[in-house]
Structure formats: C-alpha cells, structure tokens
Write a protein that holds these residues in place. Structure first.
Motif, PDB file in Angstrom:
ATOM      1  N   MET A 197       0.674   2.940  -1.059  1.00  0.00           N
ATOM      2  CA  MET A 197       1.869   3.746  -0.827  1.00  0.00           C
ATOM      3  C   MET A 197       2.821   3.033   0.128  1.00  0.00           C
ATOM      4  SD  MET A 197       3.408   6.570  -1.647  1.00  0.00           S
ATOM      5  CE  MET A 197       2.241   7.796  -2.216  1.00  0.00           C
ATOM      6  N   GLN A 198       2.285   2.342   1.116  1.00  0.00           N
ATOM      7  CA  GLN A 198       3.131   1.623   2.065  1.00  0.00           C
ATOM      8  C   GLN A 198       4.012   0.609   1.333  1.00  0.00           C
ATOM      9  OE1 GLN A 198       1.032  -0.494   5.157  1.00  0.00           O
ATOM     10  NE2 GLN A 198       2.859  -1.574   5.810  1.00  0.00           N
ATOM     11  N   ASP A 199       3.433  -0.129   0.394  1.00  0.00           N
ATOM     12  CA  ASP A 199       4.200  -1.118  -0.356  1.00  0.00           C
ATOM     13  C   ASP A 199       5.333  -0.442  -1.133  1.00  0.00           C
ATOM     14  OD1 ASP A 199       2.515  -3.735  -0.091  1.00  0.00           O
ATOM     15  OD2 ASP A 199       1.066  -2.162  -0.564  1.00  0.00           O
ATOM     16  N   TYR A 200       5.013   0.664  -1.772  1.00  0.00           N
ATOM     17  CA  TYR A 200       6.009   1.396  -2.551  1.00  0.00           C
ATOM     18  C   TYR A 200       7.147   1.897  -1.657  1.00  0.00           C
ATOM     19  CZ  TYR A 200       8.200   4.970  -5.400  1.00  0.00           C
ATOM     20  OH  TYR A 200       9.127   5.739  -6.072  1.00  0.00           O
ATOM     21  N   ILE A 201       6.807   2.467  -0.487  1.00  0.00           N
ATOM     22  CA  ILE A 201       7.827   2.987   0.426  1.00  0.00           C
ATOM     23  C   ILE A 201       8.715   1.854   0.932  1.00  0.00           C
ATOM     24  CG2 ILE A 201       8.202   4.085   2.681  1.00  0.00           C
ATOM     25  CD1 ILE A 201       7.367   6.073   0.491  1.00  0.00           C
ATOM     26  N   LEU A 202       8.120   0.717   1.263  1.00  0.00           N
ATOM     27  CA  LEU A 202       8.917  -0.422   1.724  1.00  0.00           C
ATOM     28  C   LEU A 202       9.918  -0.859   0.660  1.00  0.00           C
ATOM     29  CD1 LEU A 202       6.182  -2.505   3.574  1.00  0.00           C
ATOM     30  CD2 LEU A 202       8.100  -1.258   4.612  1.00  0.00           C
TER      31      LEU A 202
ATOM     32  N   THR B  65      -4.722  -8.940  -9.152  1.00  0.00           N
ATOM     33  CA  THR B  65      -4.759  -7.549  -9.620  1.00  0.00           C
ATOM     34  C   THR B  65      -3.568  -7.167 -10.490  1.00  0.00           C
ATOM     35  OG1 THR B  65      -3.571  -6.730  -7.699  1.00  0.00           O
ATOM     36  CG2 THR B  65      -5.986  -6.857  -7.516  1.00  0.00           C
ATOM     37  N   SER B  66      -2.544  -7.982 -10.475  1.00  0.00           N
ATOM     38  CA  SER B  66      -1.272  -7.693 -11.152  1.00  0.00           C
ATOM     39  C   SER B  66      -0.524  -6.510 -10.545  1.00  0.00           C
ATOM     40  CB  SER B  66      -1.477  -7.458 -12.659  1.00  0.00           C
ATOM     41  OG  SER B  66      -1.922  -8.634 -13.268  1.00  0.00           O
ATOM     42  N   LYS B  67      -0.983  -6.034  -9.391  1.00  0.00           N
ATOM     43  CA  LYS B  67      -0.300  -4.924  -8.732  1.00  0.00           C
ATOM     44  C   LYS B  67       0.846  -5.455  -7.883  1.00  0.00           C
ATOM     45  CE  LYS B  67      -4.108  -1.655  -8.527  1.00  0.00           C
ATOM     46  NZ  LYS B  67      -4.856  -0.746  -7.643  1.00  0.00           N
ATOM     47  N   LEU B  68       1.856  -4.593  -7.705  1.00  0.00           N
ATOM     48  CA  LEU B  68       2.987  -4.927  -6.842  1.00  0.00           C
ATOM     49  C   LEU B  68       2.605  -4.708  -5.394  1.00  0.00           C
ATOM     50  CD1 LEU B  68       5.788  -3.236  -8.950  1.00  0.00           C
ATOM     51  CD2 LEU B  68       5.449  -5.691  -8.638  1.00  0.00           C
TER      52      LEU B  68
END
Length: 176
Positions: free
Chosen positions: A67-72, A86-89
C-alpha cells in the motif's frame, strides 16, 4: 487543531455502546463527539464501502508490493518500477525525494458520514505531521469549500491501515 486524546485505548460510552463501525450514518456533531472522546473505533465504512475497500486492497496487492508504494505513486506522483522477480510495481527508495512533501485529498474510501460531511486525508512524506501542517490544510479547505465545522485526528497506530506514511484525517461539514 487535532482533536481527541492521544491515547491508544477504547472507551465504549453508553451513547455509542454496541455501535459497530460503519453501520450507523454519522452526522457532524456525532463525529466531533467521537473524535473529542477518542473513541475512533466506531468510525468506519458502510459494509458495502468496506467490501469495496477490501476488494481494492486485494487487487492492489496483486499488482503492487504494498500500500505504501501505491500511495507514493497515487498521492505523491512518484514513478514506480516493476520488480523483476515478482513483476509487482514498487517505489524504489532512490525515487523518493528527500525533501518533505505533503498532499491533501479526499479520502478514497470515506467513512459512513452524512452527505454534508467531507472526509479528507493529509499525507506527509519525510517528516512527521505537525499541528501547523494540519492548520494549513484546514485553511486550504476553508478557502476552497463552504466550511461550517471541522475536526481532525490522527488514528492511533492500531487503527492505521497505512502505517508507513504519516497522515491525518480532516473532516469538514459543508454548508448547504
């Protein structure tokens, strides 16, 4: 001003006894009383709103590291990178500016409040939120809205869904 006591405990006063978070539509006087008494546990989303939030989080964690990555990305416009394993953002620490940054925005998943109540979140990066930050945000809200009443608070740690980025809730009642 941040209202409510700086305690991490729950009090169940008679008026709110048995009130389950989000199941009761709250009007501004009740919201203010809840914040002033520090019984933030009774603030919540409607069951439908909570289900939407859970579905959003489930989808988010499939695409993002956290969630921190998404909020940033979403609130501070910091460009993500795709993790090769992982191919994750994710947001790389080197991508995060060192200077303090803050942003004020409507809560994407607000609590169950009456129609004349708006729920904002003030996010701050690289420094702790101060009373001056909150007061500045409230002034901004006064200049952009017909504010009738305002209350603000910072959730105790146990109630924070996003612990990594400092944030405060600012709730305004607007004039009709």
């Amino acid at each position: 001003m941040v209202n409510g006591p700086k305690v991490d405990s729950y009090v169940d006063p008679p008026k709110f006894k048995g009130v389950h978070p989000g199941k009761k539509l709250l009007h501004f006087p009740e919201i203010k009383e809840i914040v002033d008494k520090g019984i933030l546990d009774v603030l919540g989303r409607t069951p439908k709103g909570q289900a939407e939030y859970r579905a959003f989080r489930e989808k988010l964690y499939k695409e993002w590291f956290g969630m921190q990555d998404y909020i940033l990305f979403k609130k501070f416009d910091i460009k993500p990178s795709r993790d090769q394993k992982t191919s994750k953002l994710r947001i790389l620490p080197s991508s995060v500016p060192e200077k303090a940054m803050s942003t004020l925005c409507l809560n994407d998943f607000p609590y169950n409040f009456a129609a004349d109540v708006k729920h904002f979140v003030l996010w701050k990066l690289n420094e702790a939120l101060t009373q001056a930050d909150i007061e500045k945000a409230i002034q901004e809200l006064h200049s952009n809205n017909k504010v009738k009443n305002v209350v603000s608070f910072i959730n105790p740690v146990r109630l924070r869904s996003i612990r990594e980025i400092d944030h405060a809730h600012i709730i305004i009642q607007v004039q009709n």
